[in-house]
Design a protein around this motif. Sequence first.
Motif, PDB file in Angstrom:
ATOM      1  N   GLY A 121      90.025   3.431  65.102  1.00 55.22           N
ATOM      2  CA  GLY A 121      90.758   4.596  65.834  1.00 55.22           C
ATOM      3  C   GLY A 121      90.805   4.291  67.261  1.00 55.22           C
ATOM      4  N   SER A 122      91.006   3.154  67.764  1.00 55.73           N
ATOM      5  CA  SER A 122      91.029   2.787  69.145  1.00 55.73           C
ATOM      6  C   SER A 122      92.637   3.327  69.879  1.00 55.73           C
ATOM      7  CB  SER A 122      90.825   1.399  69.418  1.00 55.73           C
ATOM      8  OG  SER A 122      89.612   0.789  69.239  1.00 55.73           O
ATOM      9  N   THR A 123      92.616   3.797  70.924  1.00 55.02           N
ATOM     10  CA  THR A 123      93.594   4.590  71.485  1.00 55.02           C
ATOM     11  C   THR A 123      93.836   3.899  72.801  1.00 55.02           C
ATOM     12  OG1 THR A 123      92.452   6.173  72.399  1.00 55.02           O
ATOM     13  CG2 THR A 123      93.519   6.475  70.223  1.00 55.02           C
ATOM     14  N   GLY A 124      95.293   3.754  73.392  1.00 52.51           N
ATOM     15  CA  GLY A 124      95.309   3.436  74.626  1.00 52.51           C
ATOM     16  C   GLY A 124      96.873   2.690  75.044  1.00 52.51           C
ATOM     17  N   SER A 125      97.149   2.079  75.994  1.00 48.47           N
ATOM     18  CA  SER A 125      98.464   1.724  76.273  1.00 48.47           C
ATOM     19  C   SER A 125      98.591   0.246  76.593  1.00 48.47           C
ATOM     20  CB  SER A 125      98.948   2.668  77.566  1.00 48.47           C
ATOM     21  OG  SER A 125      98.369   2.413  78.663  1.00 48.47           O
ATOM     22  N   LEU A 126      99.620  -0.288  76.531  1.00 46.56           N
ATOM     23  CA  LEU A 126     100.037  -1.535  76.777  1.00 46.56           C
ATOM     24  C   LEU A 126     101.152  -1.656  77.433  1.00 46.56           C
ATOM     25  CD1 LEU A 126      99.269  -4.689  76.524  1.00 46.56           C
ATOM     26  CD2 LEU A 126     100.427  -4.711  74.369  1.00 46.56           C
ATOM     27  N   GLU A 127     101.482  -2.383  78.566  1.00 43.42           N
ATOM     28  CA  GLU A 127     102.775  -2.472  79.203  1.00 43.42           C
ATOM     29  C   GLU A 127     102.942  -4.256  79.229  1.00 43.42           C
ATOM     30  OE1 GLU A 127     105.361  -0.965  83.152  1.00 43.42           O
ATOM     31  OE2 GLU A 127     103.612   0.271  82.378  1.00 43.42           O
ATOM     32  N   PHE A 128     103.998  -4.590  79.038  1.00 41.04           N
ATOM     33  CA  PHE A 128     104.266  -6.131  79.086  1.00 41.04           C
ATOM     34  C   PHE A 128     105.713  -6.636  78.971  1.00 41.04           C
ATOM     35  CE2 PHE A 128     103.787  -5.627  74.640  1.00 41.04           C
ATOM     36  CZ  PHE A 128     104.801  -6.753  74.183  1.00 41.04           C
ATOM     37  N   ASP A 129     105.809  -7.591  79.516  1.00 41.16           N
ATOM     38  CA  ASP A 129     107.355  -8.269  79.411  1.00 41.16           C
ATOM     39  C   ASP A 129     106.949  -9.639  78.740  1.00 41.16           C
ATOM     40  OD1 ASP A 129     109.398  -9.828  79.562  1.00 41.16           O
ATOM     41  OD2 ASP A 129     109.666  -9.705  81.604  1.00 41.16           O
ATOM     42  N   PRO A 130     107.480  -9.731  77.240  1.00 41.19           N
ATOM     43  CA  PRO A 130     107.206 -11.041  76.631  1.00 41.19           C
ATOM     44  C   PRO A 130     107.418 -12.124  77.297  1.00 41.19           C
ATOM     45  CG  PRO A 130     108.979  -9.754  75.631  1.00 41.19           C
ATOM     46  CD  PRO A 130     108.323  -8.876  76.578  1.00 41.19           C
ATOM     47  N   ASP A 131     108.401 -11.990  78.099  1.00 41.14           N
ATOM     48  CA  ASP A 131     108.655 -13.444  78.994  1.00 41.14           C
ATOM     49  C   ASP A 131     107.916 -13.754  80.221  1.00 41.14           C
ATOM     50  OD1 ASP A 131     110.900 -13.957  77.175  1.00 41.14           O
ATOM     51  OD2 ASP A 131     112.333 -12.495  78.286  1.00 41.14           O
ATOM     52  N   ASP A 132     107.216 -12.940  80.646  1.00 38.86           N
ATOM     53  CA  ASP A 132     106.279 -13.101  81.986  1.00 38.86           C
ATOM     54  C   ASP A 132     104.959 -12.170  81.708  1.00 38.86           C
ATOM     55  OD1 ASP A 132     105.040 -13.370  84.189  1.00 38.86           O
ATOM     56  OD2 ASP A 132     106.882 -12.575  85.563  1.00 38.86           O
ATOM     57  N   TRP A 133     103.981 -12.709  81.225  1.00 46.82           N
ATOM     58  CA  TRP A 133     102.760 -12.049  81.082  1.00 46.82           C
ATOM     59  C   TRP A 133     102.012 -11.686  82.136  1.00 46.82           C
ATOM     60  CZ3 TRP A 133     101.769  -9.580  76.609  1.00 46.82           C
ATOM     61  CH2 TRP A 133     102.559 -10.144  75.219  1.00 46.82           C
ATOM     62  N   ASN A 134     102.241 -12.354  83.388  1.00 45.57           N
ATOM     63  CA  ASN A 134     101.492 -12.096  84.570  1.00 45.57           C
ATOM     64  C   ASN A 134     101.177 -10.891  84.833  1.00 45.57           C
ATOM     65  OD1 ASN A 134     100.781 -14.834  85.579  1.00 45.57           O
ATOM     66  ND2 ASN A 134     103.198 -15.065  85.090  1.00 45.57           N
ATOM     67  N   GLY A 135     102.259 -10.028  84.499  1.00 45.21           N
ATOM     68  CA  GLY A 135     102.350  -8.373  84.962  1.00 45.21           C
ATOM     69  C   GLY A 135     101.705  -7.649  83.927  1.00 45.21           C
ATOM     70  N   ALA A 136     101.025  -8.109  82.839  1.00 44.89           N
ATOM     71  CA  ALA A 136     100.892  -7.128  81.731  1.00 44.89           C
ATOM     72  C   ALA A 136      99.644  -6.287  81.990  1.00 44.89           C
ATOM     73  CB  ALA A 136     100.628  -7.938  80.589  1.00 44.89           C
ATOM     74  N   ARG A 137      99.890  -5.021  81.525  1.00 41.38           N
ATOM     75  CA  ARG A 137      98.763  -4.162  81.699  1.00 41.38           C
ATOM     76  C   ARG A 137      98.018  -3.457  80.472  1.00 41.38           C
ATOM     77  NH1 ARG A 137     101.246  -0.618  86.658  1.00 41.38           N
ATOM     78  NH2 ARG A 137     102.768  -0.969  85.232  1.00 41.38           N
ATOM     79  N   LEU A 138      96.712  -3.562  80.553  1.00 42.95           N
ATOM     80  CA  LEU A 138      96.069  -2.797  79.157  1.00 42.95           C
ATOM     81  C   LEU A 138      94.913  -1.902  79.545  1.00 42.95           C
ATOM     82  CD1 LEU A 138      95.791  -2.855  76.083  1.00 42.95           C
ATOM     83  CD2 LEU A 138      94.069  -4.967  76.398  1.00 42.95           C
TER      84      LEU A 138
END
Length: 248
Positions: free
Chosen positions: A72-89
């Motif tokens: 039941g975990s919830t949340g958000s993920l923002e990423f660009d598969p070509d550049d993981w440096n800016g991913a946010r979780l």
Amino acid sequence: MTPTRPSHAAPPRCAAPAGTRLARQALLLATALAVAPAWADSARYALDPVHTRVQFAVSHAGFSQAIGTVSGSTGSLEFDPDDWNGARLEVSVPLLRLDLGDPDWNRAALARNLLDGGRWPDARFVSTRVEPLAPDRFIVHGQLTLHGVTREVPLAVTFNALRRHPLPPFRRTAGFSATAAISRREFGIDAWPTVIGDRVELRIEAEATRARGDDDGDDGAGAPSTAPAEDAPRAPAAPTEPQEPSPP
């Protein structure tokens, strides 16, 4: 006659040629693109609580590894598969849905002298940076808040897939597997040290679907479905007032 003094006024400036102005504008635009944040082209995804699960293993008096799960975990993920440096979780894990396969074990784990589920019903992980290792592997560094204590925890993540899901509602879906290890003492969970091990190994399996308003059109219209299907099994209700029994 009084001689005329030479004028010291600056000569009038000449307007830059149009070609020079265009070159400057192009340079400014290129600079802006170069310093743009890595997540500028990223997309937002919502964790699917039905297909996201945290598994943990901890020593049971040295005889075996007690294994439990939290669904039941919830949340958000923002990423660009070509550049993981800016991913946010950002993830929230509902500890009251913990399941060790036995009601007595569940109550003991959620009791005040251990997880204290009545006071701290959720664990939370917020990423701080991503360390790429390969196109499909990276370390997600972040802050884990558990039992009211926040510590830095690295997650070793494998990127499994990113494609349109083959089942309705056919949303674009990202899949990940991750592992980590924490010390329960570092989070103030130190009861029963001769029965319960200190090292807790974590395994996370997660799926995330394209978030509302951020679909690129290839997955169909509408928001991602996070509710279980009518015929899908539902998790049992979690205890609301954990007691303090001895661990089995």
